[in-house]
Design a protein around this motif. Sequence first.
Motif, PDB file in Angstrom:
ATOM      1  N   ARG A   1     -10.458  22.148 -59.580  1.00  0.00           N
ATOM      2  CA  ARG A   1     -11.355  22.590 -58.517  1.00  0.00           C
ATOM      3  C   ARG A   1     -10.611  23.328 -57.411  1.00  0.00           C
ATOM      4  NH1 ARG A   1     -16.080  17.942 -58.032  1.00  0.00           N
ATOM      5  NH2 ARG A   1     -16.413  17.740 -60.282  1.00  0.00           N
ATOM      6  N   LEU A   2      -9.640  24.148 -57.848  1.00  0.00           N
ATOM      7  CA  LEU A   2      -8.909  25.001 -56.916  1.00  0.00           C
ATOM      8  C   LEU A   2      -9.482  26.410 -57.000  1.00  0.00           C
ATOM      9  CD1 LEU A   2      -5.202  23.919 -57.528  1.00  0.00           C
ATOM     10  CD2 LEU A   2      -6.626  23.398 -55.541  1.00  0.00           C
ATOM     11  N   ASN A   3      -9.714  27.006 -55.877  1.00  0.00           N
ATOM     12  CA  ASN A   3     -10.259  28.356 -55.840  1.00  0.00           C
ATOM     13  C   ASN A   3      -9.138  29.382 -55.986  1.00  0.00           C
ATOM     14  OD1 ASN A   3     -11.249  30.944 -54.552  1.00  0.00           O
ATOM     15  ND2 ASN A   3     -13.130  29.732 -54.494  1.00  0.00           N
ATOM     16  N   VAL A   4      -9.298  30.276 -56.959  1.00  0.00           N
ATOM     17  CA  VAL A   4      -8.343  31.375 -57.151  1.00  0.00           C
ATOM     18  C   VAL A   4      -9.006  32.647 -56.625  1.00  0.00           C
ATOM     19  CG1 VAL A   4      -7.088  32.746 -58.871  1.00  0.00           C
ATOM     20  CG2 VAL A   4      -7.354  30.269 -59.214  1.00  0.00           C
ATOM     21  N   PRO A   5      -8.383  33.363 -55.679  1.00  0.00           N
ATOM     22  CA  PRO A   5      -6.994  33.213 -55.233  1.00  0.00           C
ATOM     23  C   PRO A   5      -6.814  32.492 -53.899  1.00  0.00           C
ATOM     24  CG  PRO A   5      -7.812  35.332 -54.543  1.00  0.00           C
ATOM     25  CD  PRO A   5      -8.958  34.644 -55.229  1.00  0.00           C
ATOM     26  N   GLU A   6      -7.905  31.985 -53.290  1.00  0.00           N
ATOM     27  CA  GLU A   6      -7.776  31.415 -51.956  1.00  0.00           C
ATOM     28  C   GLU A   6      -6.813  30.237 -51.897  1.00  0.00           C
ATOM     29  OE1 GLU A   6     -10.526  32.384 -53.317  1.00  0.00           O
ATOM     30  OE2 GLU A   6     -11.421  33.838 -51.940  1.00  0.00           O
ATOM     31  N   GLN A   7      -6.858  29.370 -52.928  1.00  0.00           N
ATOM     32  CA  GLN A   7      -5.979  28.189 -52.937  1.00  0.00           C
ATOM     33  C   GLN A   7      -4.805  28.304 -53.908  1.00  0.00           C
ATOM     34  OE1 GLN A   7      -9.622  25.664 -53.542  1.00  0.00           O
ATOM     35  NE2 GLN A   7      -8.543  24.264 -52.154  1.00  0.00           N
ATOM     36  N   LEU A   8      -4.923  29.194 -54.864  1.00  0.00           N
ATOM     37  CA  LEU A   8      -3.843  29.392 -55.838  1.00  0.00           C
ATOM     38  C   LEU A   8      -3.862  30.832 -56.330  1.00  0.00           C
ATOM     39  CD1 LEU A   8      -1.603  27.967 -57.652  1.00  0.00           C
ATOM     40  CD2 LEU A   8      -3.395  27.889 -59.421  1.00  0.00           C
ATOM     41  N   SER A   9      -2.722  31.505 -56.221  1.00  0.00           N
ATOM     42  CA  SER A   9      -2.577  32.853 -56.773  1.00  0.00           C
ATOM     43  C   SER A   9      -1.940  32.765 -58.157  1.00  0.00           C
ATOM     44  CB  SER A   9      -1.713  33.725 -55.858  1.00  0.00           C
ATOM     45  OG  SER A   9      -2.424  34.094 -54.697  1.00  0.00           O
ATOM     46  N   VAL A  10      -2.392  33.619 -59.070  1.00  0.00           N
ATOM     47  CA  VAL A  10      -1.857  33.616 -60.437  1.00  0.00           C
ATOM     48  C   VAL A  10      -1.502  35.048 -60.841  1.00  0.00           C
ATOM     49  CG1 VAL A  10      -2.299  33.088 -62.869  1.00  0.00           C
ATOM     50  CG2 VAL A  10      -3.243  31.603 -61.070  1.00  0.00           C
ATOM     51  N   VAL A  11      -0.290  35.214 -61.365  1.00  0.00           N
ATOM     52  CA  VAL A  11       0.178  36.511 -61.865  1.00  0.00           C
ATOM     53  C   VAL A  11       0.544  36.362 -63.339  1.00  0.00           C
ATOM     54  CG1 VAL A  11       1.977  38.279 -61.712  1.00  0.00           C
ATOM     55  CG2 VAL A  11       1.011  37.298 -59.629  1.00  0.00           C
ATOM     56  N   GLY A  12       0.077  37.285 -64.157  1.00  0.00           N
ATOM     57  CA  GLY A  12       0.408  37.290 -65.580  1.00  0.00           C
ATOM     58  C   GLY A  12       1.419  38.372 -65.925  1.00  0.00           C
ATOM     59  N   PHE A  13       1.509  38.677 -67.223  1.00  0.00           N
ATOM     60  CA  PHE A  13       2.463  39.694 -67.675  1.00  0.00           C
ATOM     61  C   PHE A  13       1.912  40.328 -68.950  1.00  0.00           C
ATOM     62  CE2 PHE A  13       6.264  41.866 -68.702  1.00  0.00           C
ATOM     63  CZ  PHE A  13       7.159  41.763 -67.640  1.00  0.00           C
TER      64      PHE A  13
ATOM     65  N   ILE B   1       3.179  46.793 -61.495  1.00  0.00           N
ATOM     66  CA  ILE B   1       2.238  45.722 -61.176  1.00  0.00           C
ATOM     67  C   ILE B   1       0.820  46.281 -61.062  1.00  0.00           C
ATOM     68  CG2 ILE B   1       2.536  45.876 -58.662  1.00  0.00           C
ATOM     69  CD1 ILE B   1       2.472  42.652 -58.864  1.00  0.00           C
ATOM     70  N   VAL B   2      -0.117  45.578 -61.685  1.00  0.00           N
ATOM     71  CA  VAL B   2      -1.531  45.937 -61.595  1.00  0.00           C
ATOM     72  C   VAL B   2      -2.216  44.830 -60.799  1.00  0.00           C
ATOM     73  CG1 VAL B   2      -3.661  46.371 -62.865  1.00  0.00           C
ATOM     74  CG2 VAL B   2      -1.469  47.164 -63.796  1.00  0.00           C
ATOM     75  N   GLU B   3      -2.663  45.165 -59.615  1.00  0.00           N
ATOM     76  CA  GLU B   3      -3.229  44.169 -58.707  1.00  0.00           C
ATOM     77  C   GLU B   3      -4.734  44.040 -58.927  1.00  0.00           C
ATOM     78  OE1 GLU B   3      -2.677  42.937 -54.008  1.00  0.00           O
ATOM     79  OE2 GLU B   3      -2.317  44.993 -54.655  1.00  0.00           O
ATOM     80  N   ARG B   4      -5.159  42.811 -59.226  1.00  0.00           N
ATOM     81  CA  ARG B   4      -6.586  42.553 -59.386  1.00  0.00           C
ATOM     82  C   ARG B   4      -6.992  41.425 -58.429  1.00  0.00           C
ATOM     83  NH1 ARG B   4      -5.168  43.573 -64.991  1.00  0.00           N
ATOM     84  NH2 ARG B   4      -5.973  45.617 -65.613  1.00  0.00           N
ATOM     85  N   GLU B   5      -7.821  40.497 -58.875  1.00  0.00           N
ATOM     86  CA  GLU B   5      -8.434  39.551 -57.941  1.00  0.00           C
ATOM     87  C   GLU B   5      -7.873  38.127 -58.022  1.00  0.00           C
ATOM     88  OE1 GLU B   5     -12.712  39.822 -58.422  1.00  0.00           O
ATOM     89  OE2 GLU B   5     -12.526  41.976 -58.825  1.00  0.00           O
ATOM     90  N   SER B   6      -6.798  37.915 -58.780  1.00  0.00           N
ATOM     91  CA  SER B   6      -6.265  36.556 -58.929  1.00  0.00           C
ATOM     92  C   SER B   6      -5.174  36.231 -57.923  1.00  0.00           C
ATOM     93  CB  SER B   6      -5.740  36.348 -60.345  1.00  0.00           C
ATOM     94  OG  SER B   6      -4.594  37.172 -60.573  1.00  0.00           O
ATOM     95  N   THR B   7      -4.890  37.156 -57.017  1.00  0.00           N
ATOM     96  CA  THR B   7      -3.837  36.932 -56.020  1.00  0.00           C
ATOM     97  C   THR B   7      -4.338  37.282 -54.620  1.00  0.00           C
ATOM     98  OG1 THR B   7      -2.989  39.143 -56.544  1.00  0.00           O
ATOM     99  CG2 THR B   7      -1.871  37.274 -57.557  1.00  0.00           C
ATOM    100  N   ALA B   8      -3.790  36.577 -53.633  1.00  0.00           N
ATOM    101  CA  ALA B   8      -4.158  36.846 -52.242  1.00  0.00           C
ATOM    102  C   ALA B   8      -3.014  36.412 -51.335  1.00  0.00           C
ATOM    103  CB  ALA B   8      -5.427  36.091 -51.874  1.00  0.00           C
ATOM    104  N   ARG B   9      -3.025  36.942 -50.132  1.00  0.00           N
ATOM    105  CA  ARG B   9      -2.012  36.544 -49.152  1.00  0.00           C
ATOM    106  C   ARG B   9      -2.213  35.085 -48.775  1.00  0.00           C
ATOM    107  NH1 ARG B   9       1.652  38.768 -46.211  1.00  0.00           N
ATOM    108  NH2 ARG B   9       1.109  40.835 -47.065  1.00  0.00           N
ATOM    109  N   LEU B  10      -1.102  34.348 -48.703  1.00  0.00           N
ATOM    110  CA  LEU B  10      -1.157  32.933 -48.362  1.00  0.00           C
ATOM    111  C   LEU B  10      -1.580  32.773 -46.909  1.00  0.00           C
ATOM    112  CD1 LEU B  10      -0.563  30.004 -49.313  1.00  0.00           C
ATOM    113  CD2 LEU B  10       1.756  30.330 -48.405  1.00  0.00           C
ATOM    114  N   LYS B  11      -2.609  31.959 -46.692  1.00  0.00           N
ATOM    115  CA  LYS B  11      -3.082  31.714 -45.338  1.00  0.00           C
ATOM    116  C   LYS B  11      -2.223  30.654 -44.663  1.00  0.00           C
ATOM    117  CE  LYS B  11      -7.885  32.924 -46.333  1.00  0.00           C
ATOM    118  NZ  LYS B  11      -9.288  32.438 -46.365  1.00  0.00           N
ATOM    119  N   ALA B  12      -1.882  30.903 -43.434  1.00  0.00           N
ATOM    120  CA  ALA B  12      -1.060  29.932 -42.684  1.00  0.00           C
ATOM    121  C   ALA B  12      -1.863  28.671 -42.434  1.00  0.00           C
ATOM    122  CB  ALA B  12      -0.625  30.560 -41.355  1.00  0.00           C
ATOM    123  N   LYS B  13      -1.191  27.527 -42.619  1.00  0.00           N
ATOM    124  CA  LYS B  13      -1.861  26.246 -42.394  1.00  0.00           C
ATOM    125  C   LYS B  13      -1.866  25.904 -40.919  1.00  0.00           C
ATOM    126  CE  LYS B  13      -0.867  24.266 -46.950  1.00  0.00           C
ATOM    127  NZ  LYS B  13      -0.259  23.133 -47.670  1.00  0.00           N
TER     128      LYS B  13
END
Length: 334
Positions: A259-271, A322-334
Amino acid sequence: MKVTIYDVAKEAGVSIATVSKVINKTGRIGEKTKRKVRAVIEELNYQPNMMASALMGKQTKTIGLLIPDLANPFFSELARSIEVRGQELGYNLVMCNTDYQIEKEDQYLALLKQKSVDGFILASGFERLDKVEQLMKEDIPVAIVARDFPMFTVNAVALDDFMGGYQAASYLIGLGHKNIGIIARDVWSNRERIRGFKQALEENHLEFPSNFEYIFESTAEAGKSIAHKYLNASNVPTAIFACNDLLAAGALQAAKDNRLNVPEQLSVVGFDNTHIARIVEPPLTTIAQPIQSMGEKVMDLMVSMIQGEENEKIRITMLPSIVERESTARLKAK
């Protein structure tokens, strides 16, 4: 009664040599004659005897391709590009799936040599330096694709895997991620990607994950399993880098399970940038390999060797992007 080359020549009103040149795409034959001969071949359903040609020292117009895992979309897309280019050049492809098993590699090499293929293309995952040397000693054209043997002089079309790993780490670090999980199979290309990833971490004074371990499958299920371990550890990463798109798809599934939201809580990069990267949800940011170009170039290299046009060994290194799509986002400061 079996149709022979003599029957084709008689029906077309040309010599046997002309029919042979049309079939093998050699010599200078007029387009009108080519069309006539091809029409007769189709009408009579003539099947050239490739084994007889091989026994006479002629080309069989077939190339053996050893692929480690056709279930991986990268290899299926690569095989497709090689096959299409081969057909354009008048060559057929015999594909063998080895499942990364040495026994299958030996079996298929022996089988294809018996069938007198004109050459071998060996894809990433093939670790047998001794077998490559043996093929070259037997004067059998051989080329490597999607990996390299830097310690050995052999024709190769490879990606700069080190740079791909370096790009992935630099990209995630640029988004503010410092705690990054890594999923990789223990094969040469992935080891190079990890080496590049480590280099970027070191340059940014970041630690490589202490709980990293290589896996022995390249499936979505394997990626999901390893991602679960990361996401249920005490120090949960904010990003995961997977060394192929299938493993990354598994990481996306694990995030959903947790139940983690991608990319808000977890960014994922493939290859690889295979079709998987475009159809998963969310669409996957990935390090792209120029798959079509790699396939075309290795086939061009192979045909040049077969036709005796290229004696020098050529190593072509292609660059990732690198091909940027929707699975990554800037980490929000806590």
